[in-house]
Write a protein that holds these residues in place. Structure first.
Motif, mmCIF file in Angstrom:
data_model
loop_
_atom_site.group_PDB
_atom_site.id
_atom_site.type_symbol
_atom_site.label_atom_id
_atom_site.label_comp_id
_atom_site.label_asym_id
_atom_site.label_seq_id
_atom_site.Cartn_x
_atom_site.Cartn_y
_atom_site.Cartn_z
ATOM 1 N N ALA A 170 0.847 -1.188 0.161
ATOM 2 C CA ALA A 170 0.015 -0.084 -0.091
ATOM 3 C C ALA A 170 0.863 1.102 -0.074
ATOM 4 O O ALA A 170 0.681 2.296 -0.595
ATOM 5 N N GLU A 171 1.974 1.231 0.567
ATOM 6 C CA GLU A 171 2.946 2.290 0.707
ATOM 7 C C GLU A 171 3.513 2.613 -0.734
ATOM 8 O O GLU A 171 3.773 3.813 -1.059
ATOM 9 N N GLY A 229 2.131 8.584 -3.837
ATOM 10 C CA GLY A 229 1.597 10.003 -4.253
ATOM 11 C C GLY A 229 0.798 10.670 -3.370
ATOM 12 O O GLY A 229 0.944 11.641 -2.740
ATOM 13 N N GLU A 230 -0.224 9.756 -2.928
ATOM 14 C CA GLU A 230 -1.272 10.208 -1.841
ATOM 15 C C GLU A 230 -0.615 10.317 -0.571
ATOM 16 O O GLU A 230 -1.033 11.195 0.314
ATOM 17 N N ILE A 231 0.296 9.576 -0.215
ATOM 18 C CA ILE A 231 0.923 9.545 1.040
ATOM 19 C C ILE A 231 1.732 10.852 1.303
ATOM 20 O O ILE A 231 1.784 11.581 2.261
ATOM 21 N N THR A 232 2.460 11.280 0.135
ATOM 22 C CA THR A 232 3.165 12.336 -0.149
ATOM 23 C C THR A 232 2.494 13.514 0.351
ATOM 24 O O THR A 232 2.732 14.683 1.015
ATOM 25 N N VAL A 236 -1.028 4.722 5.884
ATOM 26 C CA VAL A 236 -1.295 3.269 6.112
ATOM 27 C C VAL A 236 -0.325 3.009 7.479
ATOM 28 O O VAL A 236 0.911 3.360 7.310
ATOM 29 N N ARG A 237 -0.659 1.871 8.004
ATOM 30 C CA ARG A 237 0.116 1.535 9.326
ATOM 31 C C ARG A 237 -0.467 -0.041 9.729
ATOM 32 O O ARG A 237 -1.456 -0.491 9.480
ATOM 33 N N ALA A 238 0.576 -0.838 9.940
ATOM 34 C CA ALA A 238 0.425 -1.927 10.511
ATOM 35 C C ALA A 238 -0.183 -1.941 11.801
ATOM 36 O O ALA A 238 0.274 -1.247 12.779
ATOM 37 N N GLY A 239 -1.389 -3.163 12.166
ATOM 38 C CA GLY A 239 -1.821 -3.145 13.449
ATOM 39 C C GLY A 239 -3.082 -3.871 13.375
ATOM 40 O O GLY A 239 -3.462 -4.381 12.471
ATOM 41 N N THR A 240 -3.520 -3.931 14.348
ATOM 42 C CA THR A 240 -5.029 -4.659 14.442
ATOM 43 C C THR A 240 -6.039 -4.082 15.205
ATOM 44 O O THR A 240 -5.602 -2.762 15.754
#
Length: 199
Positions: free
Chosen positions: A67-68, A73-76, A82-86
Protein backbone atom coordinates in the motif's frame (compact mmCIF):
# COMPACT_ATOMS: atom_id res chain seq x y z
CA UNK A 1 3.72 -12.65 -2.93
CA UNK A 2 1.70 -9.67 -1.60
CA UNK A 3 1.07 -8.41 -5.14
CA UNK A 4 -0.81 -11.45 -6.51
CA UNK A 5 -2.74 -11.89 -3.26
CA UNK A 6 -3.71 -8.21 -3.25
CA UNK A 7 -4.92 -8.41 -6.84
CA UNK A 8 -7.08 -11.44 -6.01
CA UNK A 9 -8.52 -9.68 -2.96
CA UNK A 10 -9.27 -6.56 -4.95
CA UNK A 11 -11.04 -8.50 -7.69
CA UNK A 12 -13.12 -10.44 -5.17
CA UNK A 13 -13.97 -7.42 -3.02
CA UNK A 14 -14.50 -4.64 -5.58
CA UNK A 15 -18.28 -5.02 -5.73
CA UNK A 16 -18.58 -5.20 -1.96
CA UNK A 17 -16.35 -2.13 -1.53
CA UNK A 18 -18.43 -0.11 -3.97
CA UNK A 19 -21.64 -1.08 -2.21
CA UNK A 20 -20.23 -0.19 1.21
CA UNK A 21 -19.28 3.26 -0.06
CA UNK A 22 -22.69 3.67 -1.73
CA UNK A 23 -24.35 2.92 1.62
CA UNK A 24 -21.99 5.27 3.41
CA UNK A 25 -22.88 8.38 1.46
CA UNK A 26 -20.90 11.32 2.82
CA UNK A 27 -17.81 9.92 4.57
CA UNK A 28 -16.91 13.20 6.25
CA UNK A 29 -13.27 14.25 6.04
CA UNK A 30 -11.35 11.27 7.45
CA UNK A 31 -12.04 7.56 6.80
CA UNK A 32 -10.31 4.53 8.32
CA UNK A 33 -10.37 1.16 6.55
CA UNK A 34 -9.58 -1.61 9.05
CA UNK A 35 -8.02 -4.66 7.41
CA UNK A 36 -7.63 -2.97 4.02
CA UNK A 37 -6.04 -5.99 2.30
CA UNK A 38 -5.36 -5.08 -1.32
CA UNK A 39 -6.60 -1.51 -0.82
CA UNK A 40 -9.55 -1.58 -3.23
CA UNK A 41 -11.96 0.26 -0.90
CA UNK A 42 -9.36 2.92 -0.17
CA UNK A 43 -8.76 3.47 -3.89
CA UNK A 44 -12.47 3.80 -4.70
CA UNK A 45 -12.99 6.17 -1.76
CA UNK A 46 -10.13 8.40 -2.90
CA UNK A 47 -11.46 8.48 -6.46
CA UNK A 48 -14.99 9.34 -5.35
CA UNK A 49 -14.07 11.95 -2.74
CA UNK A 50 -11.10 14.10 -3.83
CA UNK A 51 -10.94 15.99 -0.51
CA UNK A 52 -11.15 12.87 1.66
CA UNK A 53 -8.20 11.75 3.75
CA UNK A 54 -8.02 7.96 4.01
CA UNK A 55 -6.17 5.82 6.53
CA UNK A 56 -5.68 2.09 6.44
CA UNK A 57 -4.89 -0.44 9.16
CA UNK A 58 -3.67 -3.90 8.23
CA UNK A 59 -2.01 -6.70 10.24
CA UNK A 60 0.06 -7.92 7.28
CA UNK A 61 3.36 -6.01 6.94
CA UNK A 62 3.57 -7.16 3.31
CA UNK A 63 0.21 -5.58 2.49
CA UNK A 64 1.23 -2.38 4.27
CA UNK A 65 4.43 -2.22 2.23
CA UNK A 66 2.46 -2.74 -0.97
CA UNK A 67 0.00 0.00 0.00
CA UNK A 68 2.90 2.37 0.69
CA UNK A 69 4.04 1.75 -2.88
CA UNK A 70 0.55 1.84 -4.40
CA UNK A 71 -0.44 5.09 -2.67
CA UNK A 72 3.00 6.72 -2.63
CA UNK A 73 1.77 9.94 -4.23
CA UNK A 74 -1.25 10.23 -1.94
CA UNK A 75 0.94 9.54 1.10
CA UNK A 76 3.29 12.33 0.05
CA UNK A 77 0.30 14.65 -0.39
CA UNK A 78 -1.03 13.77 3.05
CA UNK A 79 -4.20 12.10 1.76
CA UNK A 80 -3.29 8.54 2.79
CA UNK A 81 -1.79 7.09 5.97
CA UNK A 82 -1.28 3.32 6.22
CA UNK A 83 -0.08 1.53 9.34
CA UNK A 84 0.44 -2.02 10.54
CA UNK A 85 -1.69 -3.13 13.46
CA UNK A 86 -4.91 -4.76 14.61
CA UNK A 87 -8.39 -3.59 15.49
CA UNK A 88 -7.74 -4.35 19.16
CA UNK A 89 -5.03 -1.67 19.29
CA UNK A 90 -5.73 1.01 16.66
CA UNK A 91 -2.67 3.32 16.45
CA UNK A 92 -4.48 6.66 16.09
CA UNK A 93 -5.66 9.19 18.67
CA UNK A 94 -9.16 9.46 20.10
CA UNK A 95 -11.73 11.03 17.78
CA UNK A 96 -9.51 10.98 14.69
CA UNK A 97 -12.02 9.66 12.13
CA UNK A 98 -15.47 10.61 10.88
CA UNK A 99 -16.01 7.14 9.37
CA UNK A 100 -14.67 3.62 9.91
CA UNK A 101 -15.26 0.75 7.49
CA UNK A 102 -14.15 -2.85 7.46
CA UNK A 103 -14.82 -5.78 5.14
CA UNK A 104 -14.53 -9.48 5.95
CA UNK A 105 -12.66 -9.07 9.22
CA UNK A 106 -14.79 -9.71 12.38
CA UNK A 107 -14.04 -13.44 12.44
CA UNK A 108 -10.33 -12.55 12.74
CA UNK A 109 -10.85 -10.30 15.77
CA UNK A 110 -9.20 -11.78 18.84
CA UNK A 111 -11.21 -9.74 21.36
CA UNK A 112 -14.61 -8.40 20.24
CA UNK A 113 -15.13 -6.21 23.30
CA UNK A 114 -11.74 -4.59 22.87
CA UNK A 115 -12.27 -4.17 19.12
CA UNK A 116 -15.60 -2.39 19.55
CA UNK A 117 -14.09 -0.19 22.25
CA UNK A 118 -11.19 0.79 20.00
CA UNK A 119 -13.48 1.48 17.03
CA UNK A 120 -15.63 3.90 18.99
CA UNK A 121 -12.54 5.49 20.59
CA UNK A 122 -11.00 6.59 17.30
CA UNK A 123 -14.31 7.86 15.89
CA UNK A 124 -15.76 11.30 16.38
CA UNK A 125 -18.94 11.32 18.44
CA UNK A 126 -21.69 10.28 16.07
CA UNK A 127 -19.16 8.93 13.53
CA UNK A 128 -20.26 6.27 11.05
CA UNK A 129 -19.35 2.57 11.16
CA UNK A 130 -19.94 0.09 8.34
CA UNK A 131 -19.03 -3.59 8.62
CA UNK A 132 -19.44 -5.86 5.59
CA UNK A 133 -19.15 -9.59 6.12
CA UNK A 134 -20.51 -12.97 5.05
CA UNK A 135 -23.29 -14.66 6.96
CA UNK A 136 -22.46 -17.25 9.61
CA UNK A 137 -23.58 -20.01 7.23
CA UNK A 138 -21.18 -18.83 4.55
CA UNK A 139 -18.35 -18.55 7.05
CA UNK A 140 -18.88 -22.23 7.85
CA UNK A 141 -19.00 -23.04 4.15
CA UNK A 142 -15.66 -21.29 3.77
CA UNK A 143 -14.30 -23.53 6.53
CA UNK A 144 -13.28 -20.66 8.81
CA UNK A 145 -14.10 -22.65 11.94
CA UNK A 146 -12.09 -25.60 10.69
CA UNK A 147 -9.18 -23.21 10.13
CA UNK A 148 -9.36 -22.13 13.76
CA UNK A 149 -11.29 -18.88 13.34
CA UNK A 150 -14.48 -17.97 15.18
CA UNK A 151 -17.85 -17.95 13.44
CA UNK A 152 -19.43 -14.51 13.86
CA UNK A 153 -23.16 -14.13 13.32
CA UNK A 154 -23.77 -10.60 11.96
CA UNK A 155 -26.95 -10.24 14.04
CA UNK A 156 -25.05 -11.19 17.19
CA UNK A 157 -22.34 -8.67 16.35
CA UNK A 158 -24.99 -5.99 15.79
CA UNK A 159 -26.54 -6.84 19.17
CA UNK A 160 -23.13 -6.55 20.83
CA UNK A 161 -22.68 -3.12 19.25
CA UNK A 162 -26.04 -1.96 20.62
CA UNK A 163 -25.04 -3.20 24.09
CA UNK A 164 -21.76 -1.33 23.74
CA UNK A 165 -23.51 1.99 23.16
CA UNK A 166 -23.50 2.21 19.38
CA UNK A 167 -26.58 3.91 17.97
CA UNK A 168 -28.79 3.37 14.90
CA UNK A 169 -27.42 -0.16 14.45
CA UNK A 170 -28.97 -1.89 11.45
CA UNK A 171 -28.26 -4.97 9.34
CA UNK A 172 -29.28 -5.67 5.76
CA UNK A 173 -28.40 -8.10 2.96
CA UNK A 174 -25.82 -6.87 0.51
CA UNK A 175 -26.61 -6.84 -3.19
CA UNK A 176 -23.00 -7.63 -4.07
CA UNK A 177 -23.13 -10.77 -1.96
CA UNK A 178 -26.82 -11.67 -2.01
CA UNK A 179 -26.24 -15.09 -3.55
CA UNK A 180 -23.52 -15.73 -1.01
CA UNK A 181 -25.10 -14.26 2.13
CA UNK A 182 -23.30 -10.95 2.37
CA UNK A 183 -24.49 -8.73 5.25
CA UNK A 184 -23.87 -5.03 5.92
CA UNK A 185 -23.96 -3.68 9.47
CA UNK A 186 -24.29 0.09 9.73
CA UNK A 187 -24.09 2.05 12.96
CA UNK A 188 -23.23 5.35 14.53
CA UNK A 189 -20.68 5.84 17.27
CA UNK A 190 -22.17 7.05 20.54
CA UNK A 191 -23.20 10.71 20.45
CA UNK A 192 -22.02 11.01 24.05
CA UNK A 193 -18.58 10.22 25.42
CA UNK A 194 -20.18 8.93 28.62
CA UNK A 195 -19.07 5.32 28.22
CA UNK A 196 -16.27 3.29 29.82
CA UNK A 197 -12.84 4.16 28.39
CA UNK A 198 -10.68 1.61 26.59
CA UNK A 199 -8.65 -0.52 28.96
Amino acid sequence: MAGPVARLLNKANRGMAAEVLDALGDPGDRLLDVGFGGGVLMKIALDRHPQLRVAGLEPSPEMVSRAEWLFAGEITDGRVDVRAGTVEDIPWADGTFSTLVTMNTPYFWRDRERALSEIRRVLLTGGKVLIAMPSAALQRRFGLDAAGHQIVDPEELAAAMRSDGYEQVETRPMSAGRRHGGVLISAQAPTSRNYPPSE
